[in-house]
Design an enzyme around this catalytic site. Structure first.
Site, PDB file in Angstrom:
ATOM      1  NE  ARG A 188      -2.755  -3.548  -1.393  1.00 47.84           N
ATOM      2  CZ  ARG A 188      -2.326  -4.321  -0.411  1.00 47.84           C
ATOM      3  NH1 ARG A 188      -1.026  -4.510  -0.236  1.00 47.84           N
ATOM      4  NH2 ARG A 188      -3.177  -4.915   0.408  1.00 47.84           N
ATOM      5  NE  ARG A 240      -3.539  -2.209   2.835  1.00 45.94           N
ATOM      6  CZ  ARG A 240      -3.269  -3.314   3.524  1.00 45.94           C
ATOM      7  NH1 ARG A 240      -2.101  -3.449   4.132  1.00 45.94           N
ATOM      8  NH2 ARG A 240      -4.162  -4.290   3.617  1.00 45.94           N
ATOM      9  CG  HIS A 261      -5.906  -8.709   1.139  1.00 48.52           C
ATOM     10  ND1 HIS A 261      -5.975  -9.185  -0.159  1.00 48.52           N
ATOM     11  CD2 HIS A 261      -5.751  -7.360   1.027  1.00 48.52           C
ATOM     12  CE1 HIS A 261      -5.875  -8.172  -1.006  1.00 48.52           C
ATOM     13  NE2 HIS A 261      -5.736  -7.062  -0.316  1.00 48.52           N
ATOM     14  CE  LYS A 306      -6.381  -0.740   4.652  1.00 48.72           C
ATOM     15  NZ  LYS A 306      -7.659  -1.059   4.010  1.00 48.72           N
ATOM     16  CG  HIS A 353      -4.417   0.668  -4.091  1.00 51.53           C
ATOM     17  ND1 HIS A 353      -3.764   0.676  -2.875  1.00 51.53           N
ATOM     18  CD2 HIS A 353      -5.423  -0.239  -3.963  1.00 51.53           C
ATOM     19  CE1 HIS A 353      -4.361  -0.170  -2.049  1.00 51.53           C
ATOM     20  NE2 HIS A 353      -5.359  -0.728  -2.685  1.00 51.53           N
ATOM     21  CE1 TYR A 374      -5.532  -7.245  -6.865  1.00 48.65           C
ATOM     22  CE2 TYR A 374      -5.902  -8.314  -4.763  1.00 48.65           C
ATOM     23  CZ  TYR A 374      -5.609  -7.194  -5.491  1.00 48.65           C
ATOM     24  OH  TYR A 374      -5.389  -6.004  -4.849  1.00 48.65           O
TER      25      TYR A 374
END
Length: 298
Positions: A247, A148, A270, A172, A244, A279
């Site tokens: 990514r 990110r 994730h 995150k 992004h 994806y």
């Protein structure tokens, strides 16, 4: 006044108990503040007395304003988190947002770059300047590790483990993960560190950040965005790309190369495998080739 007090408590909860990043906290508070403004305009002075119908009225109001479904869902998520907090703290006896469903979203596939487009962007960088050397290293790392943009600008020298070809990333919620780094990304990062960064006047408090601007401070997310936009314009790329996109492209290329979703999930950080499943949007030609190559009846 009640709204202000509870929102401040909610902010402290997100920061101290949940360990959310500043960006995530700002996003939650922004969403709750939108509902607060609407509530006060309708003379709903006390958040403790808000009911389910009032929240649904607000969501309907967002829909009438033409707010995108994804944005409506995000705002509702913030409101749900706020009332879940008030319920957990026993400020309220029932959660008015609990049973409200978010708008059904059409899953939007992320924009990706073909490998030759990635190469074209990287080759368009002017290596004769200190900034160019830094930008090449930066974008190599962004693509190689699927970071990110916030993870990229926060990357620390102390988290580079080139001897084992890994970097440690703080994602995150301050969750740490180890991500493999490719040969090219390592090569260009070493060049930047040894020949450019080593000779920079580094600002106090920024000594451990890998990528710095001319003033010796860590880069901003907006600055990285601008660099990528300028490169896209330079090569005449028509796609609307951002940090992004690198990514997304990393994840897609890994999948096309044979990596399984669980591995990609770990690399990208994730929390849920369902996030990674986006994806699997491989094009028809690739799917057809895969069937022809691997299916025993083809």
């Amino acid at each position: 006044m009640q709204w202000k007090i509870y929102i401040e408590q909610f902010k402290n909860y997100l920061k101290l108990e949940r360990g959310f990043s500043e960006n995530s906290i700002e996003a939650y508070l922004r969403d709750v503040s939108k509902f607060q403004e609407f509530a006060l305009r309708n003379d709903w002075q006390n958040p403790e007395k808000v009911n389910t119908n009032q929240i649904q009225t607000f969501i309907l109001h967002l829909n009438e304003l033409g707010i995108a479904e994804a944005s409506q869902a995000r705002i509702l998520s913030g409101i749900k988190a706020f009332y879940k907090f008030l319920f957990a703290e026993e400020v309220i006896s029932t959660d008015p947002a609990y049973l409200i469903e978010a708008p059904k979203l059409k899953r939007k596939l992320p924009d990706t770059l073909e490998y030759h487009e990635i190469e074209a962007l990287l080759e368009a960088i002017d290596h004769s300047t200190p900034e160019g050397t830094r930008n090449r290293a930066m974008l190599e790392v962004l693509y190689s590790c699927g970071l990110r943009v916030s993870e990229l600008v926060e990357l620390k020298i102390s988290n580079l483990y080139f001897d084992i070809e890994f970097i440690k990333v703080v994602g995150k919620g301050n969750k740490e993960r180890f991500v493999p780094i490719g040969t090219e990304a390592m090569k260009y990062t070493k060049i930047y560190l040894e020949h450019i960064r080593k000779h920079s006047n580094i600002a106090k408090g920024h000594e451990n950040f890998v990528f710095l601007n001319r003033r010796g401070k860590k880069l901003t997310r907006v600055y990285v965005f601008m660099i990528i936009k300028e490169l896209a314009q330079k090569i005449g790329l028509k796609k609307n790309i951002s940090p992004h996109t690198f990514r997304h492209s990393c994840a897609t290329h890994l999948l096309e190369g044979g990596a399984d979703l669980r591995t990609i999930q770990e690399i990208l950080g994730h929390e849920s495998i369902t996030t990674t499943e986006i994806y699997t949007h491989l094009d028809k030609d690739y799917l057809r080739q895969t069937i022809l190559q691997y299916h025993p009846r083809s």
